[in-house]
Design an enzyme around this catalytic site. Structure first.
Site, PDB file in Angstrom:
ATOM      1  N   HIS A 228      43.117 -27.757 -40.592  1.00 39.29           N
ATOM      2  CA  HIS A 228      43.012 -27.285 -41.979  1.00 39.29           C
ATOM      3  C   HIS A 228      41.941 -28.011 -42.792  1.00 39.29           C
ATOM      4  O   HIS A 228      41.110 -27.380 -43.429  1.00 39.29           O
ATOM      5  CB  HIS A 228      44.373 -27.432 -42.659  1.00 39.29           C
ATOM      6  CG  HIS A 228      44.416 -26.893 -44.050  1.00 39.29           C
ATOM      7  ND1 HIS A 228      44.058 -27.643 -45.144  1.00 39.29           N
ATOM      8  CD2 HIS A 228      44.773 -25.677 -44.529  1.00 39.29           C
ATOM      9  CE1 HIS A 228      44.191 -26.909 -46.244  1.00 39.29           C
ATOM     10  NE2 HIS A 228      44.623 -25.711 -45.900  1.00 39.29           N
ATOM     11  N   GLU A 268      53.740 -30.292 -42.444  1.00 37.08           N
ATOM     12  CA  GLU A 268      52.657 -29.460 -42.984  1.00 37.08           C
ATOM     13  C   GLU A 268      51.522 -30.277 -43.606  1.00 37.08           C
ATOM     14  O   GLU A 268      51.308 -30.264 -44.807  1.00 37.08           O
ATOM     15  CB  GLU A 268      53.203 -28.464 -44.003  1.00 37.08           C
ATOM     16  CG  GLU A 268      54.146 -27.445 -43.403  1.00 37.08           C
ATOM     17  CD  GLU A 268      54.474 -26.324 -44.375  1.00 37.08           C
ATOM     18  OE1 GLU A 268      53.552 -25.525 -44.666  1.00 37.08           O
ATOM     19  OE2 GLU A 268      55.620 -26.259 -44.847  1.00 37.08           O
ATOM     20  N   HIS A 270      47.959 -31.152 -44.971  1.00 37.50           N
ATOM     21  CA  HIS A 270      46.854 -30.370 -45.533  1.00 37.50           C
ATOM     22  C   HIS A 270      45.636 -31.271 -45.727  1.00 37.50           C
ATOM     23  O   HIS A 270      44.916 -31.547 -44.790  1.00 37.50           O
ATOM     24  CB  HIS A 270      47.289 -29.709 -46.840  1.00 37.50           C
ATOM     25  CG  HIS A 270      48.195 -28.535 -46.634  1.00 37.50           C
ATOM     26  ND1 HIS A 270      47.758 -27.336 -46.124  1.00 37.50           N
ATOM     27  CD2 HIS A 270      49.518 -28.378 -46.869  1.00 37.50           C
ATOM     28  CE1 HIS A 270      48.767 -26.484 -46.055  1.00 37.50           C
ATOM     29  NE2 HIS A 270      49.849 -27.094 -46.497  1.00 37.50           N
ATOM     30  N   GLU A 285      52.844 -31.352 -47.197  1.00 42.96           N
ATOM     31  CA  GLU A 285      53.443 -30.434 -48.158  1.00 42.96           C
ATOM     32  C   GLU A 285      54.940 -30.674 -48.373  1.00 42.96           C
ATOM     33  O   GLU A 285      55.505 -30.234 -49.370  1.00 42.96           O
ATOM     34  CB  GLU A 285      53.186 -28.985 -47.746  1.00 42.96           C
ATOM     35  CG  GLU A 285      53.433 -28.006 -48.872  1.00 42.96           C
ATOM     36  CD  GLU A 285      52.908 -26.607 -48.590  1.00 42.96           C
ATOM     37  OE1 GLU A 285      53.351 -25.679 -49.283  1.00 42.96           O
ATOM     38  OE2 GLU A 285      52.065 -26.450 -47.691  1.00 42.96           O
TER      39      GLU A 285
END
Length: 299
Positions: A228, A268, A270, A285
């Site tokens: 990402h 998660e 990022h 996240e």
């Protein structure tokens, strides 16, 4: 191979959504809380503080400006925000309604440059809030991350056009198609080797592009990892998040890749940035920041 230690630091509730992160001019970590509409600040080893924005504005990417303040995009409110290290906030409306600003970075001209995902434009905002928009030569491209290159231009990813773009300070745009179809590039950063490094979220690859447009792609061990964001440490190693695989990875200038599992499943990851303490910090996240500290290089 680099061995690392990873520690997680809770900074918000699980629904707040830490998304992007950068080191500010005050030596603190600044991060966006995309779901709760806040900007967070953490000095390693101290308590976290946060600053409330419009709860529905969707703050996404945050970057240091040349004015010793932090600048950030408000994806849902279609604005650019500025916050001083003392917590004073300004908002700047954009000329194009519903443009969806996402990536933002300081340019070599003393302004901030940003992407407009739904308007197929690159924007430029001066420190006093004057905005100029430059149309791209494609439609439906979803321009995403943006960074300053070492060649005096800004470089950005075109997530839905499968390309990396370059915009000069006069607004001239050049697009470089990627070799892998439907690779969906997202994060991009300037390397210490004079090239730009980026991630291909749909192809599971790390890409490198030289200023003259030569692209090299490095497949990840797990092609479904959905990389990402990407940043570069002082030693030239690029570090990236694997959002879909719950890992942090690194790639050296010669293409050697190492990946590391995060302690909490489904966290998660990022955004990622070099921290003020010599470690890498990633926004998770689930409500935490992960500190990734390289310990040693082993064969």
């Amino acid at each position: 191979m680099t061995r690392v230690s990873i520690d997680e630091h809770a900074v918000a509730d699980s629904g707040a959504g830490p998304y992007a992160i950068t080191t500010g001019p005050d030596g603190a970590l600044w991060f966006t809380l995309v779901h709760s509409g806040r900007i967070g600040r953490l000095v390693p080893g101290k308590d976290v503080t946060s600053h409330q924005l419009d709860p529905a504005c969707g703050p996404t990417i945050i970057a240091s400006g040349p004015d010793d303040a932090l600048w950030f995009t408000q994806y849902r409110a279609h604005r650019i925000g500025r916050i001083t290290t003392g917590g004073v906030i300004d908002n700047f409306a954009l000329p194009t309604p519903g443009c969806g600003p996402f990536g933002i970075a300081a340019g070599p001209d003393g302004a901030l440059w940003f992407t407009e995902t739904t308007a197929d434009r690159i924007g430029r905002i001066t420190l006093d809030g004057e905005v100029t928009e430059f149309p791209l030569p494609v439609t439906g491209a979803f321009p995403s991350a943006i960074t300053a290159g070492g060649d005096g231009a800004m470089w950005f990813t075109l997530n839905q056009a499968n390309a990396v773009g370059r915009i000069a300070m006069d607004g001239a745009v050049t697009l470089h198609p990627l070799p892998t179809a439907e690779a969906a590039p997202v994060g991009i950063t300037a390397g210490r080797d004079g090239a730009l490094w980026f991630v291909e979220i749909a192809a599971g690859q790390i890409g490198r592009i030289t200023p003259d447009g030569q692209v090299t792609e490095y497949p990840l061990p797990d092609r479904t990892a959905r990389p990402h964001a990407i940043t570069v440490a002082d030693d030239g190693t690029a570090w990236f998040t694997e959002w879909g695989a719950n890992r942090i990875g690194s790639i050296t200038c010669d293409g050697s890749i190492t990946v590391h599992d995060l302690p909490t499943p489904g966290s998660e990851p990022h955004g990622i940035t070099p921290g003020p303490d010599g470690a890498l910090w990633a926004a998770l996240e689930i409500g935490s920041l992960a500190r990734v500290a390289p310990e040693a290089t082993v064969s």
